[in-house]
Design a protein around this motif. Structure first.
Motif, PDB file in Angstrom:
ATOM      1  N   SER A  24       0.837  -1.205   0.000  1.00 47.50           N
ATOM      2  CA  SER A  24       0.000   0.000   0.000  1.00 47.50           C
ATOM      3  C   SER A  24       0.872   1.254   0.000  1.00 47.50           C
ATOM      4  CB  SER A  24      -0.955  -0.008   1.184  1.00 47.50           C
ATOM      5  OG  SER A  24      -0.276   0.258   2.383  1.00 47.50           O
ATOM      6  N   HIS A  25       1.988   1.219   0.712  1.00 49.87           N
ATOM      7  CA  HIS A  25       2.898   2.368   0.731  1.00 49.87           C
ATOM      8  C   HIS A  25       3.487   2.591  -0.660  1.00 49.87           C
ATOM      9  CE1 HIS A  25       5.737   5.284   2.264  1.00 49.87           C
ATOM     10  NE2 HIS A  25       6.723   4.608   1.684  1.00 49.87           N
ATOM     11  N   ASN A  26       3.898   1.504  -1.320  1.00 51.23           N
ATOM     12  CA  ASN A  26       4.502   1.617  -2.647  1.00 51.23           C
ATOM     13  C   ASN A  26       3.473   2.067  -3.685  1.00 51.23           C
ATOM     14  OD1 ASN A  26       6.979   0.881  -1.666  1.00 51.23           O
ATOM     15  ND2 ASN A  26       6.831  -1.253  -2.344  1.00 51.23           N
ATOM     16  N   ARG A  68       0.732   3.987  -2.911  1.00 51.99           N
ATOM     17  CA  ARG A  68       0.186   5.274  -2.514  1.00 51.99           C
ATOM     18  C   ARG A  68       0.938   6.424  -3.161  1.00 51.99           C
ATOM     19  NH1 ARG A  68       0.270   5.437   3.431  1.00 51.99           N
ATOM     20  NH2 ARG A  68      -0.988   3.577   3.210  1.00 51.99           N
ATOM     21  N   ALA A  69       2.267   6.339  -3.198  1.00 51.32           N
ATOM     22  CA  ALA A  69       3.059   7.439  -3.757  1.00 51.32           C
ATOM     23  C   ALA A  69       2.756   7.635  -5.259  1.00 51.32           C
ATOM     24  CB  ALA A  69       4.547   7.185  -3.520  1.00 51.32           C
ATOM     25  N   PRO A  70       2.798   6.610  -6.103  1.00 51.82           N
ATOM     26  CA  PRO A  70       2.482   6.843  -7.518  1.00 51.82           C
ATOM     27  C   PRO A  70       1.034   7.301  -7.725  1.00 51.82           C
ATOM     28  CG  PRO A  70       3.578   4.733  -7.263  1.00 51.82           C
ATOM     29  CD  PRO A  70       3.310   5.281  -5.903  1.00 51.82           C
ATOM     30  N   SER A 111      -0.813   9.100  -5.651  1.00 48.61           N
ATOM     31  CA  SER A 111      -0.973  10.510  -5.292  1.00 48.61           C
ATOM     32  C   SER A 111      -0.312  11.410  -6.334  1.00 48.61           C
ATOM     33  CB  SER A 111      -0.474  10.786  -3.890  1.00 48.61           C
ATOM     34  OG  SER A 111       0.875  10.616  -3.732  1.00 48.61           O
ATOM     35  N   ASN A 112       0.723  10.954  -7.004  1.00 50.12           N
ATOM     36  CA  ASN A 112       1.337  11.735  -8.088  1.00 50.12           C
ATOM     37  C   ASN A 112       0.371  11.861  -9.264  1.00 50.12           C
ATOM     38  OD1 ASN A 112       3.693  12.262  -6.746  1.00 50.12           O
ATOM     39  ND2 ASN A 112       4.829  10.560  -7.675  1.00 50.12           N
TER      40      ASN A 112
END
Length: 189
Positions: A179-181, A183-185, A187-188
């Motif tokens: 989920s962390h990996n 979440r970043a793309p 949100s971009n």
């Protein structure tokens, strides 16, 4: 039969006695004997008076005792019952055993026992004082149930639970990383 001088019967005397209670008790005792003889649990009966070291001597052992321990009845009659407990069980329960012997009370514990060949196995041990009709302590009965298989299954279950807990933690960690990996793309975008 009473006979006269010519050997002729002159009188007959007889006595009758009601033996119903006696026969009923004989049947009950036979039933109890059968139950003790054929149970799969090991049963030892020891005398109430103790030897010089404070431990009673065995006066009876059923066939299950022989099957479980490997000791023949002739080898154990007159011995003390704690000959068959492992040193670990004796040291763990010595105070409780001594208290039960002194106070003539029941005792139950789970511990290790030892077969004739030295192999150890798990037992559920119960020791019960027996009193006679005058309420005087007469014997001890020790019942031992071999619970080795149950203990092995319990250990397997505990190991499986430990593995499941670890797998659950690993899956939580994996989902957190995923989920962390993601979440970043996202949100971009």
């Amino acid at each position: 039969v009473v006979k006269d001088k010519n050997n002729k019967v002159t009188r007959m005397v007889g006595v009758m006695q009601d033996v119903t209670k006696q026969k009923t008790e004989e049947i009950r005792l036979k039933l109890l004997e059968t139950a003790i003889t054929h149970t799969k649990d090991s049963i030892l009966i020891s005398e109430s008076n103790t030897t010089t070291n404070g431990i009673p001597k065995i006066v009876y052992a059923n066939e299950a005792f022989t099957k479980i321990t490997g000791f023949e009845q002739s080898e154990i009659i007159g011995e003390n019952p704690f000959l068959f407990l492992s040193k670990t069980s004796i040291s763990n329960y010595l105070n409780q055993i001594n208290n039960a012997l002194k106070k003539k009370t029941d005792l139950t514990f789970i511990g290790l026992n030892q077969r004739k060949d030295g192999e150890t196995y798990w037992i559920h041990f119960t020791m019960i004082p027996i009193s006679d009709n005058n309420n005087k302590h007469s014997h001890w009965i020790a019942i031992q149930r071999d619970i080795t298989q149950e203990k092995e299954r319990e250990e397997e279950r505990e190991q499986l639970i430990t593995e499941l807990i670890q797998n659950n933690k690993d899956l939580k960690q994996c989902s957190y990383i995923t989920s962390h990996n993601l979440r970043a793309p996202l949100s971009n975008l």
